[in-house]
Each structure stands twice: as structure tokens, then as C-alpha cells.
Design a protein around this motif. Structure first.
Motif, PDB file in Angstrom:
ATOM      1  N   LYS A   1     -32.993  43.673   0.165  1.00  0.00           N
ATOM      2  CA  LYS A   1     -33.698  42.475  -0.142  1.00  0.00           C
ATOM      3  C   LYS A   1     -32.822  40.972   0.381  1.00  0.00           C
ATOM      4  CE  LYS A   1     -37.233  43.359  -3.378  1.00  0.00           C
ATOM      5  NZ  LYS A   1     -37.115  43.416  -4.893  1.00  0.00           N
ATOM      6  N   ALA A   2     -31.722  41.356  -0.143  1.00  0.00           N
ATOM      7  CA  ALA A   2     -30.679  40.011  -0.060  1.00  0.00           C
ATOM      8  C   ALA A   2     -30.109  40.213   1.496  1.00  0.00           C
ATOM      9  CB  ALA A   2     -29.713  40.017  -0.976  1.00  0.00           C
ATOM     10  N   GLY A   3     -30.369  41.182   2.126  1.00  0.00           N
ATOM     11  CA  GLY A   3     -29.583  41.349   3.576  1.00  0.00           C
ATOM     12  C   GLY A   3     -28.149  41.296   3.469  1.00  0.00           C
ATOM     13  N   ILE A   4     -27.513  42.134   2.433  1.00  0.00           N
ATOM     14  CA  ILE A   4     -26.239  42.396   2.244  1.00  0.00           C
ATOM     15  C   ILE A   4     -25.878  43.678   2.071  1.00  0.00           C
ATOM     16  CG2 ILE A   4     -26.275  41.564  -0.137  1.00  0.00           C
ATOM     17  CD1 ILE A   4     -23.531  40.001   0.578  1.00  0.00           C
ATOM     18  N   VAL A   5     -24.764  44.067   2.284  1.00  0.00           N
ATOM     19  CA  VAL A   5     -24.127  45.518   2.026  1.00  0.00           C
ATOM     20  C   VAL A   5     -23.072  45.243   1.211  1.00  0.00           C
ATOM     21  CG1 VAL A   5     -23.346  47.671   2.745  1.00  0.00           C
ATOM     22  CG2 VAL A   5     -25.224  46.764   4.034  1.00  0.00           C
ATOM     23  N   ILE A   6     -22.849  45.547   0.019  1.00  0.00           N
ATOM     24  CA  ILE A   6     -21.742  45.420  -0.749  1.00  0.00           C
ATOM     25  C   ILE A   6     -20.608  46.515  -0.491  1.00  0.00           C
ATOM     26  CG2 ILE A   6     -20.607  45.325  -3.438  1.00  0.00           C
ATOM     27  CD1 ILE A   6     -22.755  42.787  -2.488  1.00  0.00           C
ATOM     28  N   GLY A   7     -19.369  45.896  -0.213  1.00  0.00           N
ATOM     29  CA  GLY A   7     -18.482  46.930   0.473  1.00  0.00           C
ATOM     30  C   GLY A   7     -18.164  46.617   1.847  1.00  0.00           C
ATOM     31  N   LYS A   8     -19.188  45.941   2.566  1.00  0.00           N
ATOM     32  CA  LYS A   8     -19.131  45.682   3.996  1.00  0.00           C
ATOM     33  C   LYS A   8     -19.084  44.004   4.024  1.00  0.00           C
ATOM     34  CE  LYS A   8     -21.542  46.716   8.122  1.00  0.00           C
ATOM     35  NZ  LYS A   8     -22.563  45.684   8.249  1.00  0.00           N
ATOM     36  N   ASP A   9     -19.994  43.448   3.659  1.00  0.00           N
ATOM     37  CA  ASP A   9     -20.306  42.201   3.814  1.00  0.00           C
ATOM     38  C   ASP A   9     -19.767  41.190   2.795  1.00  0.00           C
ATOM     39  OD1 ASP A   9     -22.278  42.482   5.965  1.00  0.00           O
ATOM     40  OD2 ASP A   9     -23.645  42.975   4.547  1.00  0.00           O
ATOM     41  N   TYR A  10     -19.508  41.779   1.793  1.00  0.00           N
ATOM     42  CA  TYR A  10     -18.818  41.225   0.506  1.00  0.00           C
ATOM     43  C   TYR A  10     -18.132  42.303  -0.115  1.00  0.00           C
ATOM     44  CZ  TYR A  10     -17.643  38.404  -3.801  1.00  0.00           C
ATOM     45  OH  TYR A  10     -17.086  37.930  -4.622  1.00  0.00           O
ATOM     46  N   PRO A  11     -17.112  41.966  -0.778  1.00  0.00           N
ATOM     47  CA  PRO A  11     -16.271  43.326  -1.022  1.00  0.00           C
ATOM     48  C   PRO A  11     -16.673  43.915  -2.478  1.00  0.00           C
ATOM     49  CG  PRO A  11     -15.048  41.261  -1.112  1.00  0.00           C
ATOM     50  CD  PRO A  11     -16.293  41.009  -0.490  1.00  0.00           C
ATOM     51  N   LYS A  12     -16.440  45.195  -2.667  1.00  0.00           N
ATOM     52  CA  LYS A  12     -16.517  45.798  -4.027  1.00  0.00           C
ATOM     53  C   LYS A  12     -15.329  45.272  -4.862  1.00  0.00           C
ATOM     54  CE  LYS A  12     -18.803  50.061  -2.673  1.00  0.00           C
ATOM     55  NZ  LYS A  12     -18.742  51.424  -2.264  1.00  0.00           N
ATOM     56  N   PRO A  13     -15.628  45.386  -6.102  1.00  0.00           N
ATOM     57  CA  PRO A  13     -14.280  44.698  -7.167  1.00  0.00           C
ATOM     58  C   PRO A  13     -13.305  45.206  -6.825  1.00  0.00           C
ATOM     59  CG  PRO A  13     -16.536  44.999  -8.535  1.00  0.00           C
ATOM     60  CD  PRO A  13     -16.850  45.686  -7.006  1.00  0.00           C
ATOM     61  N   ILE A  14     -11.824  44.844  -6.928  1.00  0.00           N
ATOM     62  CA  ILE A  14     -10.618  45.734  -6.714  1.00  0.00           C
ATOM     63  C   ILE A  14     -10.251  46.413  -7.852  1.00  0.00           C
ATOM     64  CG2 ILE A  14      -9.835  44.126  -4.730  1.00  0.00           C
ATOM     65  CD1 ILE A  14      -8.025  42.474  -6.672  1.00  0.00           C
ATOM     66  N   VAL A  15     -10.819  45.721  -9.046  1.00  0.00           N
ATOM     67  CA  VAL A  15     -10.470  46.334 -10.424  1.00  0.00           C
ATOM     68  C   VAL A  15     -11.781  46.336 -11.336  1.00  0.00           C
ATOM     69  CG1 VAL A  15      -7.829  46.221 -10.354  1.00  0.00           C
ATOM     70  CG2 VAL A  15      -9.504  44.225 -11.187  1.00  0.00           C
ATOM     71  N   PRO A  16     -12.086  47.224 -12.143  1.00  0.00           N
ATOM     72  CA  PRO A  16     -13.107  47.140 -13.013  1.00  0.00           C
ATOM     73  C   PRO A  16     -13.016  45.985 -13.921  1.00  0.00           C
ATOM     74  CG  PRO A  16     -11.758  49.208 -13.518  1.00  0.00           C
ATOM     75  CD  PRO A  16     -11.209  48.376 -12.426  1.00  0.00           C
ATOM     76  N   LEU A  17     -13.885  45.237 -14.223  1.00  0.00           N
ATOM     77  CA  LEU A  17     -13.810  44.017 -14.866  1.00  0.00           C
ATOM     78  C   LEU A  17     -13.151  44.136 -16.182  1.00  0.00           C
ATOM     79  CD1 LEU A  17     -14.481  41.040 -15.069  1.00  0.00           C
ATOM     80  CD2 LEU A  17     -16.610  41.624 -15.959  1.00  0.00           C
ATOM     81  N   PHE A  18     -13.890  45.223 -17.271  1.00  0.00           N
ATOM     82  CA  PHE A  18     -13.309  45.197 -18.540  1.00  0.00           C
ATOM     83  C   PHE A  18     -12.219  46.284 -18.865  1.00  0.00           C
ATOM     84  CE2 PHE A  18     -17.809  43.985 -18.980  1.00  0.00           C
ATOM     85  CZ  PHE A  18     -17.385  42.711 -19.593  1.00  0.00           C
ATOM     86  N   ASP A  19     -12.277  47.328 -17.940  1.00  0.00           N
ATOM     87  CA  ASP A  19     -11.228  48.157 -18.186  1.00  0.00           C
ATOM     88  C   ASP A  19      -9.747  47.811 -17.789  1.00  0.00           C
ATOM     89  OD1 ASP A  19     -13.084  50.067 -19.069  1.00  0.00           O
ATOM     90  OD2 ASP A  19     -12.993  51.527 -17.106  1.00  0.00           O
ATOM     91  N   SER A  20      -9.795  46.860 -16.707  1.00  0.00           N
ATOM     92  CA  SER A  20      -8.714  46.363 -16.404  1.00  0.00           C
ATOM     93  C   SER A  20      -7.822  45.533 -17.310  1.00  0.00           C
ATOM     94  CB  SER A  20      -8.884  45.590 -14.876  1.00  0.00           C
ATOM     95  OG  SER A  20      -9.708  44.420 -15.191  1.00  0.00           O
ATOM     96  N   VAL A  21      -8.854  44.738 -17.938  1.00  0.00           N
ATOM     97  CA  VAL A  21      -8.215  43.858 -19.069  1.00  0.00           C
ATOM     98  C   VAL A  21      -7.850  44.727 -20.166  1.00  0.00           C
ATOM     99  CG1 VAL A  21      -8.956  42.145 -20.721  1.00  0.00           C
ATOM    100  CG2 VAL A  21      -9.775  42.061 -18.396  1.00  0.00           C
ATOM    101  N   GLU A  22      -8.355  45.845 -20.516  1.00  0.00           N
ATOM    102  CA  GLU A  22      -8.035  46.649 -21.622  1.00  0.00           C
ATOM    103  C   GLU A  22      -6.573  47.225 -21.218  1.00  0.00           C
ATOM    104  OE1 GLU A  22      -8.526  47.094 -24.900  1.00  0.00           O
ATOM    105  OE2 GLU A  22      -9.806  45.632 -24.468  1.00  0.00           O
TER     106      GLU A  22
END
Ligand code: FAD
Length: 478
Positions: A446-467
């Protein structure tokens, strides 16, 4: 020809400038000197330029403005490119420098340059304080005994009082301007830097600094609501934006405070007017911390006695610097910094927290990246804030991490800042905008975007990385 020289460094103004006043009052012909030191334009040990083009261009504009201001006072401004010791040595071939006046700098690099200059001159040297709201001698404690936390520091000042001196007026013009070879300013190219791709976001110089001061207080009347708006990240008037002028001394904090007091008398005195003073106090605080701890500010362990297990990771570092971590708040802020040499305080806190608490990277590399790019780079404020974010400052040891997704929701609820800097997400609306990696395939379509291609996937998981980083940090610091 016997002369008094004022050496301008991070004090590019003629108002509230005690060394300039003293020079004019000493009765000798006065010459101003500004030196572009090649050491400031070299690469740091991490491979970045110590001063990138944004700050260099701001300094040039400020020096040009200073030359105009001094010219009105019939004082020439000699500008040279070279090692300060060698520059002064060459200058004394042309004039007998019997008095030298300048403002104290607390950074060790600046002090090394001072020693080199003093070695080649026989002049009587007079050094003044001038970078802070409060002179170190006017504090209710020894300057080297600054309290360990900002809040203790503020309370001491507010309880025991400190002398807030009014800013000094510019001196009266001299009768006649000395005829000396003033010299041209170097170009960005001569400093080894690329040309700017777009106009500088802030114009350098005292004249522009004074305009900004008038605009923020009296024209836009924004000071009235500063406390509520100051965390905004997009609009130019969200916060004062005085930092570039303060960092290069085009404005002194006392010039700012005098206008704030005027505003309070004429318009309103409220929490917002107090809060600007409060923020300027933070600046004074970090300067005092630097004075007390010197080069410890640049150690991996900061002001602690143990070193957290900082990592180096080329891929993560590059993703952060280039704004492609997969976390929109981090990416928008880092792209803004790279494109303009500025990003807001809220953004700086978040990206510094992400660097140290999610990625566990060596805070000194992140701080050095800021040092390279920031127009308003100030050694004590930059390294002091980084130490604080990295958890190795002189405040109580804790592991505090910003949740960069929640912060985006809280401080950019309509996504205007994120959309401005991340056009590829322009069709992604809040709340999905804050964590685009959670979008389903259908959402992405719907938003015309592919996550991982047009915008990156997270380089680290949000919570696990902090832990993960928390466990490592607390274990090492136990
Ligand atoms: P306002 O909110 O309008 O504040 C008014 C003034 O108060 C600022 O211009 C600044 O002189 C002072 N001030 C406000 N907050 C701070 C603070 N936390 N520390 C010190 N002074 C403060 N500021 C710099 O001037 N130079 C730096 O190199 C610098 N590096 C930073 C690095 C990190 C990681 C962080 C978190 C903050 C840093 N800051 C630095 C502080 C702050 O982000 C900027 O001063 C502020 O964003 C400038 O915008 P402003 O003038 O609109 O601030």
C-alpha cells in the motif's frame, strides 16, 4: 612599530570581549590576529576530518564579519594559515608585539598552541575568562571542585549565588588604523574541504548572531514557549539555535542573558525564560567538568575507572553515520547532521544512545564523527554530553537507554521530521512510520515500499540489543 595584539580564537566578536577592551585601553596601536591552524583541518585518528566544511564555512563567515566589525573600530584583523607559533614568529618580524591579549581556552590542543606562541614572543601576556555565564572566579566553589552532578551544581549556584556580570560594550574606535598586511582568508579548497552543496544553515558572525537573538526573543516571541517547544526536531524556531554562535564566540552567553533579562522585563518572565538560562548553565557545567578532568574526557573509560567493552564494527558504524540503521529517528537525525552540520538536542541524545546502548560501539568514534560535522562543535559540550550518554560521565553510574521508536512517537507524533529527512517513507503514516520493519507485506504494498530494499531492515533488534549491551556494560563496570 610597537603594537598590542588580540589573538581571536573561539571569541569571534567585538562586544563583551575583555581582551579587546584591555588592548584598546593599553594605549598602543592594536592589531587583531586570527590563525587558521592546519592541525584543525587534518584527519582524526578515526579517519574523519577534524573540521568538516560546515563548521569551516561558518568560521570563515565569522572571521569576515569580525574583520568588518574591527575595521569600524580602526583595528586591522591579520588572518594567516599556519602553525600559530610560526605565524606569530613571522609577524614579529613586521611589528614589535609587546602586549598579547586573549581569552582562556580549556582544551589541551588550544593550550599547546598557546605555549608555542608564548615561546616565540617576549610580549607581556594577559589572559581573561570570557566563554561562560559565570567566570570561574565568581563561582561559590573552587572551579576545579565542580560538583559531580549537574543538579548539585545548579543548586549550589542558585542557593549560594554567583556573580552574573553584564556584558562589556565594544570599545570606542581608535583614532587611526595601522597599515598592516591583513591577508586573505583561505578557501574551503585550501583547507582541503569540498565546497558546500547548499547554503549554510546558519550564517556565521556576531552580526548574524545578534539578528538570531533578536528574532528568537523579540520578533518571533518564541522564548515565551521555549520550554514547551525546545524538544521539537524540525522547525527552526523550536529551540533557540544559538549554539553555533555561542560555540565560536560570536555571541557570549552573557550577551544572551542580558537580552533574556530585557525580554523578561518587557514581555514575560516564565518557566521558558528560566529554561533558557537552565540550558546555558548546562553549557557552563560541561566547561567546568572539562576544566576539572582535562583530557580524561577523551578516554574510553571517560571519568570512570573501568572501561566498558566498547566494540568497533565497520558495518554498524557506517549504517549509523549514513542514516541507514532501519530506525527512522536515528536515520533522519544522522542524515540531517550529514547534510547540514546540525541536528537537535533530542536527536543527538537518541543517536548517541543508539550508538552506545544498542550497538555498544566505542563512544569516542561517535563523538569524533560529531566533532567533524557539527557547526556548533564545542569540545566540552560535545565530549561531556557523549560521556553522559555513554554512561561514563561523573554522574551516578546507570545504564539508561533511549527507546528510539517511542521517542519518535513522543517527539514527532505526526512524523513531519521523519518524512522530511526520509522521503522514501513519505507514504508510510504514523504509527507504522516509527517502526517500518513491523509493516506487513500488504502494508508495504500500500505504501509502495519494500522494507529491506527501499528502506533498510533494522541492523539490530531494538530491545534485545539493549539487553545484550546492558549485561556486558554492568558486568564490566561492577
Ligand atoms: P537550546 O535548547 O536553545 O539551548 C540554548 C543553549 O544552551 C544552546 O545553544 C547551548 O549553548 C546550551 N545547551 C543546551 N543544551 C545543552 C547541553 N546538553 N549541553 C551543553 N550546552 C547545552 N552543544 C554544543 O553547543 N556543542 C556541541 O558540540 C554539542 N554536542 C552535543 C553532543 C551530544 C551527544 C548531545 C546529546 C548534545 C550536544 N550538545 C552540544 C548540546 C545540545 O544538543 C546543543 O547545544 C543544542 O542542541 C543546540 O541547539 P539550540 O542552540 O537550539 O539549543
Amino acid at each position: 612599530m610597537e603594537v598590542a595584539v588580540v589573538w581571536f580564537r573561539k571569541d569571534l566578536r567585538t562586544v563583551d570581549h575583555r581582551p579587546l577592551r584591555r588592548a584598546v585601553e593599553c594605549g598602543l596601536p592594536v592589531v587583531g590576529v586570527y590563525v587558521f591552524d592546519p592541525a584543525d583541518y587534518q584527519k582524526t585518528r578515526y579517519g574523519f576530518k577534524k573540521t568538516e566544511r560546515f563548521r569551516a564555512a561558518f568560521i570563515m563567515e565569522s572571521v569576515r564579519d569580525l574583520r568588518r566589525e574591527l575595521n569600524d573600530l580602526n583595528i586591522p584583523l591579520v588572518v594567516r594559515f599556519g602553525d600559530p607559533g610560526e605565524v606569530f614568529d613571522a609577524l614579529q618580524e613586521k611589528m614589535r608585539i609587546s602586549r598579547l591579549f586573549f581569552h582562556e581556552e580549556i582544551g589541551s590542543e588550544e593550550q599547546t598552541a598557546e605555549r608555542a606562541v608564548r615561546q616565540v614572543l617576549t610580549a607581556k601576556v594577559t589572559i581573561d575568562h570570557g566563554h561562560n555565564l559565570y567566570d570561574p572566579d565568581d563561582l561559590p566553589f573552587e572551579p576545579y571542585a565542580v560538583p559531580d552532578t549537574f543538579s548539585q551544581f545548579r543548586k549550589r549556584i542558585e542557593k549560594d549565588g554567583a556573580l552574573l556580570r553584564p556584558p562589556l560594550k565594544a570599545p570606542q574606535p581608535l583614532g587611526k588604523k595601522l597599515n598592516v598586511e591583513e591577508g586573505d582568508l583561505p578557501s574551503l579548497q585550501e583547507l582541503g574541504l569540498e565546497e558546500l552543496k547548499q547554503p549554510l544553515r546558519f550564517r556565521g558572525g556576531m552580526t548574524e548572531g545578534l539578528k538570531r537573538l533578536q528574532h528568537y526573543l523579540f520578533e518571533s516571541d518564541q522564548l515565551r514557549v521555549y520550554k514547551e517547544t525546545r524538544n521539537g526536531m524540525l522547525e527552526e524556531d523550536d529551540s533557540s539555535k544559538f549554539s553555533p554562535w555561542l560555540a565560536h564566540g560570536c555571541l557570549s552567553p552573557r550577551m544572551v542573558m542580558e537580552e533574556v533579562q530585557c525580554y523578561e522585563a518587557e514581555r514575560v518572565k516564565n518557566d521558558s525564560t528560566y529554561w533558557l538560562y537552565f540550558e546555558l548553565l548546562w553549557r557552563d557545567y560541561f566547561h567546568l567538568v572539562h576544566r576539572r578532568y582535562g583530557d580524561d574526557l577523551f578516554q574510553a573509560s571517560g571519568l570512570r575507572d573501568r572501561v566498558p567493552p566498547w566494540e568497533r564494527n565497520d558495518e554498524h558504524e557506517a549504517a549509523w553515520m549514513e542514516g541507514r540503521t532501519g530506525y527512522p529517528l536515528v536515520d533522519a537525525s544522522m542524515r540531517e547532521l550529514a547534510a547540514t552540520g546540525f541536528t537537535s538536542n533530542r536527536a543527538r541524545q537518541n543517536v548517541a544512545s543508539f550508538w552506545t546502548k544498542n550497538l555498544g560501539l566505542d563512544w569516542r568514534v561517535g563523538a569524533s564523527w560529531f566533532e567533524s560535522l557539527l557547526i556548533d562543535y564545542d569540545v566540552a559540550s560535545n565530549y561531556g554530553n557523549w560521556l553522559y550518554q555513554a554512561g561514563v560521565g561523573n554522574d551516578a553510574l546507570q545504564f539508561r537507554a533511549f527507546n528510539v521508536v517511542k521517542q519518535a512517537k513522543d517527539y514527532d507524533p505526526d512524523g513531519a521530521f521523519l518524512h522530511h529527512w526520509l522521503p522514501e517513507l513519505s507514504r508510510v503514516k504514523p504509527p507504522k512510520l516509527f517502526a517500518p520493519y513491523e509493516m506487513t507485506d500488504e502494508d508495504q504494498q500500500k505504501a509502495g515500499i519494500v522494507i529491506g530494499k527501499d528502506y533498510p531492515k533494522p541492523i539490530v533488534p531494538l530491545f534485545d540489543s539493549v539487553e545484550k549491551q546492558k549485561v556486558k556494560f554492568l558486568k564490566a563496570m561492577k
